[in-house]
Design a protein around this motif. Sequence first.
Motif, PDB file in Angstrom:
ATOM      1  N   ARG A 158     -11.196   6.565  -3.144  1.00 25.39           N
ATOM      2  CA  ARG A 158     -11.024   5.361  -3.954  1.00 25.39           C
ATOM      3  C   ARG A 158     -10.543   4.196  -3.100  1.00 25.39           C
ATOM      4  O   ARG A 158     -10.775   3.043  -3.429  1.00 25.39           O
ATOM      5  N   ASP A 159      -9.875   4.531  -1.980  1.00 24.81           N
ATOM      6  CA  ASP A 159      -9.452   3.481  -1.058  1.00 24.81           C
ATOM      7  C   ASP A 159     -10.620   2.560  -0.708  1.00 24.81           C
ATOM      8  O   ASP A 159     -10.452   1.359  -0.569  1.00 24.81           O
ATOM      9  N   ASN A 160     -11.797   3.168  -0.553  1.00 23.47           N
ATOM     10  CA  ASN A 160     -12.963   2.378  -0.146  1.00 23.47           C
ATOM     11  C   ASN A 160     -13.258   1.256  -1.118  1.00 23.47           C
ATOM     12  O   ASN A 160     -13.689   0.184  -0.734  1.00 23.47           O
ATOM     13  N   LEU A 161     -13.075   1.534  -2.407  1.00 22.00           N
ATOM     14  CA  LEU A 161     -13.426   0.508  -3.393  1.00 22.00           C
ATOM     15  C   LEU A 161     -12.232  -0.314  -3.831  1.00 22.00           C
ATOM     16  O   LEU A 161     -12.386  -1.393  -4.385  1.00 22.00           O
ATOM     17  N   ILE A 162     -11.032   0.189  -3.603  1.00 23.67           N
ATOM     18  CA  ILE A 162      -9.868  -0.557  -4.081  1.00 23.67           C
ATOM     19  C   ILE A 162      -9.230  -1.370  -2.962  1.00 23.67           C
ATOM     20  O   ILE A 162      -8.993  -2.560  -3.119  1.00 23.67           O
ATOM     21  N   ILE A 163      -8.979  -0.749  -1.835  1.00 22.31           N
ATOM     22  CA  ILE A 163      -8.259  -1.481  -0.791  1.00 22.31           C
ATOM     23  C   ILE A 163      -9.213  -2.250   0.126  1.00 22.31           C
ATOM     24  O   ILE A 163      -8.954  -3.405   0.463  1.00 22.31           O
ATOM     25  N   LEU A 164     -10.322  -1.642   0.479  1.00 20.37           N
ATOM     26  CA  LEU A 164     -11.189  -2.301   1.457  1.00 20.37           C
ATOM     27  C   LEU A 164     -11.803  -3.628   1.008  1.00 20.37           C
ATOM     28  O   LEU A 164     -11.999  -4.509   1.838  1.00 20.37           O
TER      29      LEU A 164
ATOM     30  N   THR B  30       4.206   6.258  -4.698  1.00 20.31           N
ATOM     31  CA  THR B  30       4.347   6.434  -6.140  1.00 20.31           C
ATOM     32  C   THR B  30       3.326   7.440  -6.649  1.00 20.31           C
ATOM     33  O   THR B  30       3.631   8.306  -7.467  1.00 20.31           O
ATOM     34  N   MET B  31       2.096   7.330  -6.108  1.00 18.80           N
ATOM     35  CA  MET B  31       1.059   8.253  -6.570  1.00 18.80           C
ATOM     36  C   MET B  31       1.365   9.676  -6.137  1.00 18.80           C
ATOM     37  O   MET B  31       1.166  10.615  -6.901  1.00 18.80           O
TER      38      MET B  31
ATOM     39  N   ILE C 211       0.842  -1.198   0.000  1.00 16.80           N
ATOM     40  CA  ILE C 211       0.000   0.000   0.000  1.00 16.80           C
ATOM     41  C   ILE C 211       0.879   1.250   0.000  1.00 16.80           C
ATOM     42  O   ILE C 211       0.661   2.182  -0.775  1.00 16.80           O
TER      43      ILE C 211
ATOM     44  N   ALA D 136       2.555   1.952  -3.339  1.00 16.26           N
ATOM     45  CA  ALA D 136       1.600   2.511  -4.302  1.00 16.26           C
ATOM     46  C   ALA D 136       1.280   3.961  -3.959  1.00 16.26           C
ATOM     47  O   ALA D 136       1.275   4.835  -4.832  1.00 16.26           O
ATOM     48  N   LYS D 137       1.045   4.229  -2.686  1.00 16.18           N
ATOM     49  CA  LYS D 137       0.664   5.592  -2.282  1.00 16.18           C
ATOM     50  C   LYS D 137       1.796   6.584  -2.545  1.00 16.18           C
ATOM     51  O   LYS D 137       1.552   7.696  -3.021  1.00 16.18           O
TER      52      LYS D 137
ATOM     53  N   ASP E 268      -8.794   9.891   0.236  1.00 13.20           N
ATOM     54  CA  ASP E 268      -8.829   9.283  -1.075  1.00 13.20           C
ATOM     55  C   ASP E 268      -9.950   8.266  -1.025  1.00 13.20           C
ATOM     56  O   ASP E 268      -9.769   7.157  -0.553  1.00 13.20           O
TER      57      ASP E 268
END
Lengths: 258, 572
Positions: free
Chosen positions: B118-124, B38-39, B32, B35-36, B116
């Motif tokens: 998007r964390d909700n749909l990608i990481i969770l 890098t972003m 994680i 990735a973070k 972010d």
Amino acid sequence: MEPIISIRNLYKNYGSKQVLKDISIDIYPGQVIGYIGPNGAGKSTTVKILCGLISDFSGQVTIKGFDIKQNPLAVKSIIGYVPELAELYDVLTPNEFLSLVGALYNLPPEVAAERGKGMLEAFGLAGNMDQRMDTFSKGMKQKVLITSGLLHNPDIIILDEPLAGLDANSVIIVKELISKLADSGKTIFYSSHMMDIVEKVSDRIILINEGTVVADGSFEELKQKQGDSSLEKIFAHLTSTESMGEASGKLMDILGNK
Amino acid sequence: MNFFDRFFLKLFLLAAPGLQKMNVNMDHLKAILVAKLTMDNRRPAAFQQMRASKEKKELNQATLKTMFVSLVMGLFFLMSFAIGNDITTKLTFFFSMFIFMLAATLITDFTSVLIDTRDNLIILPKPVNDATFVTARLIHIAIHINKLLLPMAFPALIALIVLAGPKSIIPFILMVLFATMLSIFLVNAVYILILKITKPSNFQSVISYFQIAFAIVIYGSYQLLPRMMSKMGVETMKVSDLHNISYYPPYWFADACNSISIYSFETRNIYNLVLAIGIPLISIFVVIKYFAPAFTRNLSMITGSTEEIKIKAVSKNESITYKQSWIEKLANTLTSGSTEYMGFLFTWKMMGRSRDFKMKVYPGFGYLIVIIAMMMLQNNSASLADFREMTERAKSMFIVFLYFGSFVVLSAIGQLPYSEKFKAAWIFAITPIDAPGKLLSGALKSIIICFYIPIILLFSLFGIVIIGPTILPNLVLGCFNVLAISSLIAFMTLRKLPFSVSSQDASRNKTTSRNFLTMLVPMILGGIHWLIFDFKWAVVILAVLAVAATMMILDSIKNLSWAKIENFDVNR
């Protein structure tokens, strides 16, 4: 046979608004479930509960014997989820994104890289593996998302409008992929608005409206029960209060066309 | 990821054994964070967001850029070492600037780190446990803060070593740490306050107002501080002589740092030391215990869709009565024909609601105020009595103020074609608009009403009250000169429809020569106005001419045909 997904008396409220009212469904391995319903019927809420994104519901949801409230991690590792609307970190490249996803699913990095590469190649994205996704089209992003959902070879695949933005050839690939996955014993939960595709890919259709299941069965069964010829008509019949013809007639009247 | 990211990541992962005991999955954590980071490296931070230059290849080194800007700020802080004749005074000023800048920077660019969705749909949905997810977020924030903190504090550390010797290194680092805790507390307090006073869905726009205010304060302090300092004779001041200084947190840190390094522990020093350590610890406890949970609760609502959209009940037989709002009435009087009318209203609404536009144009107002303040602060500035008698000095200032408003209008005109939602401009391409100039003239009128009329009204009020009605012809001339200039420049440069071009192109199309031209024209006209200021009849005649010119130019804009509009590609 033991159901792989078992939903018992599922209720969910957002504040005072009840979105799911007493949903009970058993799903068996190898089934392709077409999960349909009008906007706001509770489709995405169900999907989010199955993926472990929402945990404050009442009722019981067991997946492959694991209670989703007690054992969310075990459940998450056997589910592959493809969200709608291309939700991904688009400043990353597909390679970087897939290695993140692989690591989170506890795949050895080599395996994740190898699978990711192979799958993207099959989708025709071999040349874009190291480009940032912010320049990608909707369809390209969707392909990466589908890849990320299948990367860990899950037993259950939850697809939320997976064909959005895909071109006709990719639609065929994904449709065939779905039936092959089902043949090999995977369970597919397919949530969509595209009736014609749901009609074709799913062997069991569950229609929900205002938080309750209003129809459940194969397309043939639903046809017999409702006496309609297409899923579209069955859908309209079960979920709409006034006839579509009336609504379109009204629209014509407003414009003054006869 | 670059050297610093790898370094910080290694540093934080040293805590691995402890984290594993807390049930953190190290593989997940590392994935994680990689990735973070890098972003982050590809995302421009707050400073760069303020500027338009967003060329893609530059973004790869966003981290290095942020650190470089922090370093420049750190060098700027060195200014504090020129103040006062004891270390405590110098450090008090350093810590004031440090806390302010760190908190302000964090407030403005924390959102991208913290929120972010998007964390909700990608990481969770992945099998990641809560401990890992929370730890990843905390370490990410910590790395982010470190990247700002170290370059900001580094120059001062060197300066301090030179001034006070190496014995001050450790106390300084400690106090920077505590000052950082206090800054984090301030940031959180501001966030909580924003969430209290507004709906979570407005959070992002309130933050962007903060960004605007931040830009203005930076610009202002850059312009004003050195002047004020030389005026006040601060070179010899001593903060410990000031009353109430013991209520001022930066002073605690400064005094604590100094007293530890010289081993002086009088009552006063101990009191400061206790505060310097105690208050940050208490505040960070408050953050963790109360602020963070409250914030997380609201986090999902900031961009989430959980908020219900209220549907207005419409009874079936209710006849539709259309009521014009004041701005629609105004648009009606100022424009002719539906295209111009819509151009006016469309621009008005977009300017008021598009965050992008506000971020680019509103700081201009602030700069205007700063420049006015700067002129007021100058030793030879004109007094009110000067204005009453219209001395030469007052005349110059009057002209400068009068013409300065044109810069705000011109910057709004320059920004008009750009939008993040530029693709929606297809509606202009498919609707039967005979002359796109009508849209442009509507838009221009809208800009003038929004950005110039308030300034000129305020200024006229000032002029009439202080100087009397005799100033009116000059006011009219100045006002219409500005309007004529703005219209002329709009006529010459506006070749794109409002909000129809990607904002990423905004930087590429601006040529310096054009910018220079737009600066030059108001200055020349202002100069001419200054020369004829006292010749009443010349002023009246020129004022009439300016009004006529404005009308004519506005009319020509209306007639701009499609041939004059650069092709815009909706599908880009």
